[in-house]
Design an enzyme around this catalytic site. Structure first.
Site, PDB file in Angstrom:
ATOM      1  N   HIS A  20     -98.714  53.558  -9.980  1.00  0.00           N
ATOM      2  CA  HIS A  20     -99.527  53.121  -9.009  1.00  0.00           C
ATOM      3  C   HIS A  20    -101.112  53.492  -9.839  1.00  0.00           C
ATOM      4  O   HIS A  20    -101.254  54.504 -10.393  1.00  0.00           O
ATOM      5  CB  HIS A  20     -99.815  53.528  -7.767  1.00  0.00           C
ATOM      6  CG  HIS A  20     -98.412  53.064  -6.898  1.00  0.00           C
ATOM      7  ND1 HIS A  20     -98.397  51.898  -6.658  1.00  0.00           N
ATOM      8  CD2 HIS A  20     -97.513  53.640  -6.067  1.00  0.00           C
ATOM      9  CE1 HIS A  20     -97.386  51.578  -5.908  1.00  0.00           C
ATOM     10  NE2 HIS A  20     -96.610  52.676  -5.507  1.00  0.00           N
ATOM     11  N   CYS A  24    -101.411  48.168 -11.483  1.00  0.00           N
ATOM     12  CA  CYS A  24    -102.005  47.212 -10.652  1.00  0.00           C
ATOM     13  C   CYS A  24    -103.424  47.321 -11.293  1.00  0.00           C
ATOM     14  O   CYS A  24    -104.232  48.332 -11.600  1.00  0.00           O
ATOM     15  CB  CYS A  24    -101.966  47.458  -9.396  1.00  0.00           C
ATOM     16  SG  CYS A  24    -100.498  47.068  -8.542  1.00  0.00           S
TER      17      CYS A  24
END
Length: 225
Positions: A126, A188
């Site tokens: 993440h 991301c």
């Protein structure tokens, strides 16, 4: 008197909740940074035999309450190794699979057949958008030319990034296995609508005992710090 105590307890609880909500990023960093598993050659060998979840479609960006829950179940994370990118201060445990618990505390392997130093070793993590936690440094500072080190504490694998790209979430082919030994790191972007994809090639393999001290120091660094 009893009623007054109840009122004050309610006020204190509201204040604590407010502080947590205002400083949720700090709380997230603290919860993730408090995960410091002891990883050895023995524990990684045991972890490699454990089952894991590879359904990345259900992985979600964690909130601080998700991270708290993951921290309470940290014993479910099968840590198969460590990744270090010293030039961007990235030091992380590698968990097996991509369950929400794994990805809330570590980075995760993306295929069940992955072997360090052999084929495409793909990891997902993440971007917490703070420049320091999980794969946030990868998003903000990762680039071609940087060295990446992986270890299962039996061997150490040194890779060098050769490319960085922005890709759509549907471009899953980058995770597929390869003939050449490479590393693939995915996180991301700040919007969550695209992925940052860095590819590196294997340049050297060491036995852990003969690994240079500077690299060993990076691989035993405090995680997420």
């Amino acid at each position: 008197m009893k009623r007054r105590i109840i009122v004050w307890l309610a006020i204190i609880a509201m204040l604590i909740t407010s502080v947590l909500l205002i400083n949720y990023k700090t709380v997230e960093r603290w919860l993730i940074g408090s995960y410091q598993p002891k990883i050895t050659a023995t524990t990684t060998k045991q972890a490699e035999r454990k089952p894991a979840n590879y359904n990345y479609d259900v992985a979600k960006q964690p909130t601080w309450t998700d991270i708290l829950k993951a921290r309470q179940h940290a014993n479910q994370v099968a840590t198969v190794g460590v990744i270090a990118i010293p030039s961007i201060n990235l030091y992380l445990p590698i968990g097996k699979g991509v369950s929400n618990t794994v990805l809330a505390l570590a980075v995760g392997t993306m295929r069940s057949d992955q072997v360090m130093g052999d084929g495409n070793y793909a990891l997902a993590g993440h971007n917490m958008d703070d420049g320091r936690t999980l794969f946030s440094p990868l998003y903000s500072k990762g680039q071609a030319g940087q060295m990446v080190y992986l270890t299962n504490f039996r061997k150490v694998y040194a890779y060098q990034f050769v490319s960085r790209e922005t890709i759509a979430p549907t471009e899953v082919s980058v995770v597929a296995n390869t003939t050449d030994p490479v590393i693939t790191l995915i996180t991301c972007d700040y919007t969550g609508s695209h992925r940052i994809f860095l590819r590196g090639k294997l340049v050297k393999t060491y036995t852990y005992a003969k690994t240079p001290d500077k690299i060993k120091t990076a691989l035993t660094h405090t995680y997420n710090q």
